[in-house]
Each structure stands twice: as structure tokens, then as C-alpha cells.
Design an enzyme around this catalytic site. Structure first.
Site, PDB file in Angstrom:
ATOM      1  N   SER A 156       5.908  53.142  33.781  1.00  0.00           N
ATOM      2  CA  SER A 156       6.229  54.487  33.306  1.00  0.00           C
ATOM      3  C   SER A 156       7.191  54.503  32.128  1.00  0.00           C
ATOM      4  O   SER A 156       7.904  55.480  31.913  1.00  0.00           O
ATOM      5  CB  SER A 156       6.792  55.346  34.455  1.00  0.00           C
ATOM      6  OG  SER A 156       5.794  55.626  35.398  1.00  0.00           O
ATOM      7  N   TYR A 227       5.588  62.646  32.013  1.00  0.00           N
ATOM      8  CA  TYR A 227       5.674  63.424  33.246  1.00  0.00           C
ATOM      9  C   TYR A 227       6.217  64.838  33.099  1.00  0.00           C
ATOM     10  O   TYR A 227       6.046  65.648  34.001  1.00  0.00           O
ATOM     11  CB  TYR A 227       6.515  62.653  34.276  1.00  0.00           C
ATOM     12  CG  TYR A 227       5.884  61.334  34.631  1.00  0.00           C
ATOM     13  CD1 TYR A 227       4.635  61.284  35.241  1.00  0.00           C
ATOM     14  CD2 TYR A 227       6.501  60.133  34.319  1.00  0.00           C
ATOM     15  CE1 TYR A 227       4.033  60.076  35.546  1.00  0.00           C
ATOM     16  CE2 TYR A 227       5.910  58.921  34.637  1.00  0.00           C
ATOM     17  CZ  TYR A 227       4.677  58.903  35.238  1.00  0.00           C
ATOM     18  OH  TYR A 227       4.084  57.697  35.540  1.00  0.00           O
ATOM     19  N   ARG A 266      -5.902  51.502  34.352  1.00  0.00           N
ATOM     20  CA  ARG A 266      -5.810  52.237  33.088  1.00  0.00           C
ATOM     21  C   ARG A 266      -5.044  51.379  32.093  1.00  0.00           C
ATOM     22  O   ARG A 266      -3.947  50.907  32.400  1.00  0.00           O
ATOM     23  CB  ARG A 266      -5.092  53.576  33.263  1.00  0.00           C
ATOM     24  CG  ARG A 266      -5.413  54.602  32.171  1.00  0.00           C
ATOM     25  CD  ARG A 266      -4.447  55.773  32.142  1.00  0.00           C
ATOM     26  NE  ARG A 266      -3.200  55.379  31.492  1.00  0.00           N
ATOM     27  CZ  ARG A 266      -2.008  55.455  32.058  1.00  0.00           C
ATOM     28  NH1 ARG A 266      -1.891  55.880  33.307  1.00  0.00           N
ATOM     29  NH2 ARG A 266      -0.926  55.083  31.398  1.00  0.00           N
ATOM     30  N   GLU A 281      -0.407  47.407  27.574  1.00  0.00           N
ATOM     31  CA  GLU A 281      -0.218  47.015  28.966  1.00  0.00           C
ATOM     32  C   GLU A 281      -1.281  47.665  29.838  1.00  0.00           C
ATOM     33  O   GLU A 281      -1.991  48.575  29.401  1.00  0.00           O
ATOM     34  CB  GLU A 281       1.175  47.397  29.468  1.00  0.00           C
ATOM     35  CG  GLU A 281       1.500  48.874  29.397  1.00  0.00           C
ATOM     36  CD  GLU A 281       2.943  49.167  29.792  1.00  0.00           C
ATOM     37  OE1 GLU A 281       3.151  49.685  30.895  1.00  0.00           O
ATOM     38  OE2 GLU A 281       3.847  48.880  28.981  1.00  0.00           O
ATOM     39  N   ASN A 283      -2.148  49.370  33.770  1.00  0.00           N
ATOM     40  CA  ASN A 283      -1.614  50.018  34.968  1.00  0.00           C
ATOM     41  C   ASN A 283      -2.608  49.796  36.095  1.00  0.00           C
ATOM     42  O   ASN A 283      -3.721  50.330  36.064  1.00  0.00           O
ATOM     43  CB  ASN A 283      -1.432  51.518  34.720  1.00  0.00           C
ATOM     44  CG  ASN A 283      -0.528  51.805  33.545  1.00  0.00           C
ATOM     45  OD1 ASN A 283       0.670  51.912  33.691  1.00  0.00           O
ATOM     46  ND2 ASN A 283      -1.112  51.909  32.350  1.00  0.00           N
ATOM     47  N   GLY A 287      -1.153  56.736  37.719  1.00  0.00           N
ATOM     48  CA  GLY A 287      -0.740  57.947  38.413  1.00  0.00           C
ATOM     49  C   GLY A 287      -1.888  58.887  38.728  1.00  0.00           C
ATOM     50  O   GLY A 287      -2.886  58.953  38.000  1.00  0.00           O
TER      51      GLY A 287
END
Length: 322
Positions: A156, A227, A266, A281, A283, A287
């Protein structure tokens, strides 16, 4: 009613595990709550499981196994996304969503995953370990400024800074080290931020539509931009042309395979101003909040959020690791 018919009608018991001792505890709770709210109650008996910030579970692992058929991991960051929980569930032969322990650990380690991407033929910005201020200064000299300073094993964009001047390096290192003892410095590439999710369908990874990210709260896609409502414009499909979009999708699938991901992932990219595509990078547990990118990409592909959850669960049930 015979026993076979009763068994066929039984709902799948899904434990949605969220929270945990991570810097992303609050985001994990949002993912978990959104998953709980959107699981089809006609198909699933849902058990929310909140792990405390200190890592305390509300039940023993044996009780968890007795009360669920599958764990939907809704955790992010260290502990939940780095292979720790995955190892625990594998040891007790409990099915769970997402990538296995080894792939999770690899994906969480920015240095190791960047190395793996390079070996797979994907371009990554140049990078160095920064085990000391001296090494960080040497890396700045070698890579040039601006450059990114990141904790190796956090998600994040927590603890990430973009260093434009040498005088900013000490503060950036301090911020990164608040999150992790391991720090990576990386060449900063100017360009368009992109992300592409991969969802396995019938055992094969399929790339979803590419999303273009235009941060408004900062100069890059940091925690606030990810976020906070209105923190960024997320444009799907990305404004990059069909040929480039296909190249991004192929790279996302290649990254998914290079790390050994399962179910879904992702990958974040930078499309440089000269048209060169770089992997930033991956994930392994992206999320699933109301503001998250994977659900937006799925919706653009005609996949509703409940259907996305169904697919993730189906992938987990057919995985042979547990």
C-alpha cells in the site's frame, strides 16, 4: 430427502479472515467487511473472523477448521500477505484464497520479486538494497535522482518516498525504516502509472482491463491516493491504445506466473514517456474494498463483485496445495 440431496444443498462455509498485526490493518477490515457484505448467502454460510492488531485470533486454528470449508483471506501487508497465514493454513490443511505461502513471501519482498521479474524478461527500474545510509548515498549516485525509497516488505505504498534532492535522503530512509528494517532504493521512472489485474478462469490466468492511475493527492500513487475518496482518478480502460494495453496485459500475466501466483493478483506498472513499460511490483492479495482497483477492473470486464468472489473461491477449492 436423502443424504446425498442434503449434502448437495449444504452451503459452503466461508470464514472471512481480516485485520491482523499489519500496518494495513484498517484497510484489511474494509476488504473483509466488503467481502462479507457481498458473498451470496444462498451459496455461502459466512463467518467473519477478525484478527487483532496483536495477532490474536478469536478462536483456535482447530476451531476454525471445524467451522469452515474455506478461508477467504482478506488481510494485507505483513502477516496476512507475506506467507505467514498461508503457512498456518497449509499446515492444518485448510483451503484458502489467493497465492500459496512461497509465492506470497516472494511477492511481498520487493527486492526478490524485482529480481524474479528481471529473470522472466520483464523490465524493472534499476534497484539496490539500502542497508545503511552510506549504501543509500552510493545508490543515489549510481542510479541518479530522483529515486524511490521503499520498505522491502510492506504494501500500500506505506513508507515510500520519492527523493528529488540528496538532502531529502535521510528523511526518506527514516520513514522507510519505521516500517521495515529492510529498505530498497529504486530508479524513479517518469510516466503514466498503470495497473493490471489477473484473474484465473478455468485454471488459466486472464488479464482484466488495464487501469490508468492519475494521483491527485500526491505526485505518485501513495497510501492517501489509494484509499482516500477522490485521492486519484482511476481510468478504465486506460488511455494508452489497444496495442499497448495488450502488452501490459501480457506483462501482468508474465508477472503472475513469474511469482507463482494462484487465483488472482494485480501488478503495477510505469509506462515511461518514451513508451517503455516497467514492472514496479505485484500484489498477491489486492484490495477488495469499495475503492479498490481489482473490483473496478472486473466490473469493466462485465464481472460483478459477487461473481468475482465466486471465481476467487472456486479457484481456491480447486487448488491442490491444502
Amino acid at each position: 430427502m436423502n443424504s446425498q440431496h442434503m449434502k448437495a444443498k449444504r452451503k459452503l462455509r466461508v470464514a472471512v479472515v481480516m485485520g491482523g498485526p499489519s500496518a494495513e490493518h484498517d484497510v484489511s477490515l474494509e476488504t473483509g467487511k466488503n467481502v462479507v457484505a457481498n458473498l451470496d448467502r444462498r451459496r455461502y454460510a459466512v463467518l467473519p473472523v477478525v484478527v487483532s492488531r496483536r495477532g490474536r485470533w478469536p478462536m483456535s486454528i482447530d476451531e476454525l477448521k471445524q467451522n469452515c470449508d474455506l478461508v477467504f483471506i482478506s488481510m494485507h501487508g505483513e502477516y496476512g500477505e507475506d506467507g505467514t497465514v498461508q503457512k498456518l493454513l497449509e499446515a492444518h490443511r485448510i483451503h484458502y484464497t489467493g497465492s500459496g505461502a512461497a509465492a506470497s513471501a516472494l511477492g511481498m519482498d520487493k527486492f526478490a520479486s524485482a529480481t524474479r521479474f528481471s529473470r522472466a524478461g520483464l523490465l524493472v527500474p534499476q534497484f539496490r538494497r539500502a542497508t545503511s545510509a552510506t549504501r543509500a548515498r552510493a545508490a543515489a549516485t549510481a542510479l541518479g535522482l530522483p529515486m524511490a525509497v521503499k520498505p522491502v516488505d510492506r504494501g500500500s505504498s506505506i513508507g515510500v518516498s520519492i527523493v528529488h534532492k540528496a538532502s531529502e535522503l535521510a528523511v526518506a530512509l527514516k520513514n522507510a525504516r519505521r516500517c521495515s528494517n529492510n529498505v530498497i532504493v529504486q530508479e524513479y521512472i517518469a510516466g503514466t502509472e498503470l495497473t493490471c489485474a489477473v484473474l484465473e478462469m478455468r485454471g488459466k490466468p486472464k488479464a482484466l482491463p488495464v487501469i490508468e492511475i492519475v494521483p491527485k493527492a500526491n505526485t505518485f500513487f501513495d497510501y492517501r491516493a489509494k484509499y482516500e475518496s477522490g485521492g486519484s482518478d482511476e481510468i478504465v480502460p486506460a488511455r494508452i491504445g489497444a496495442k499497448t494495453a495488450r502488452a501490459v496485459q501480457r506483462a501482468a500475466i508474465a508477472a503472475h506466473r513469474a511469482i507463482g501466483c494462484s487465483g488472482y493478483s494485480r501488478t503495477d506498472f510505469i509506462l515511461a514517456t518514451d513508451g517503455t513499460l516497467y514492472v514496479l511490483e505485484i500484489n498477491t492479495l489486492p484490495g477488495l474494498t469499495q475503492n479498490s482497483l481489482l473490483p473496478k477492473a472486473a466490473a469493466a470486464a462485465g464481472i460483478s463483485f459477487p461473481k468475482l468472489l465466486d471465481t476467487i473461491i472456486k479457484n481456491a477449492l480447486t487448488d491442490t496445495r491444502s
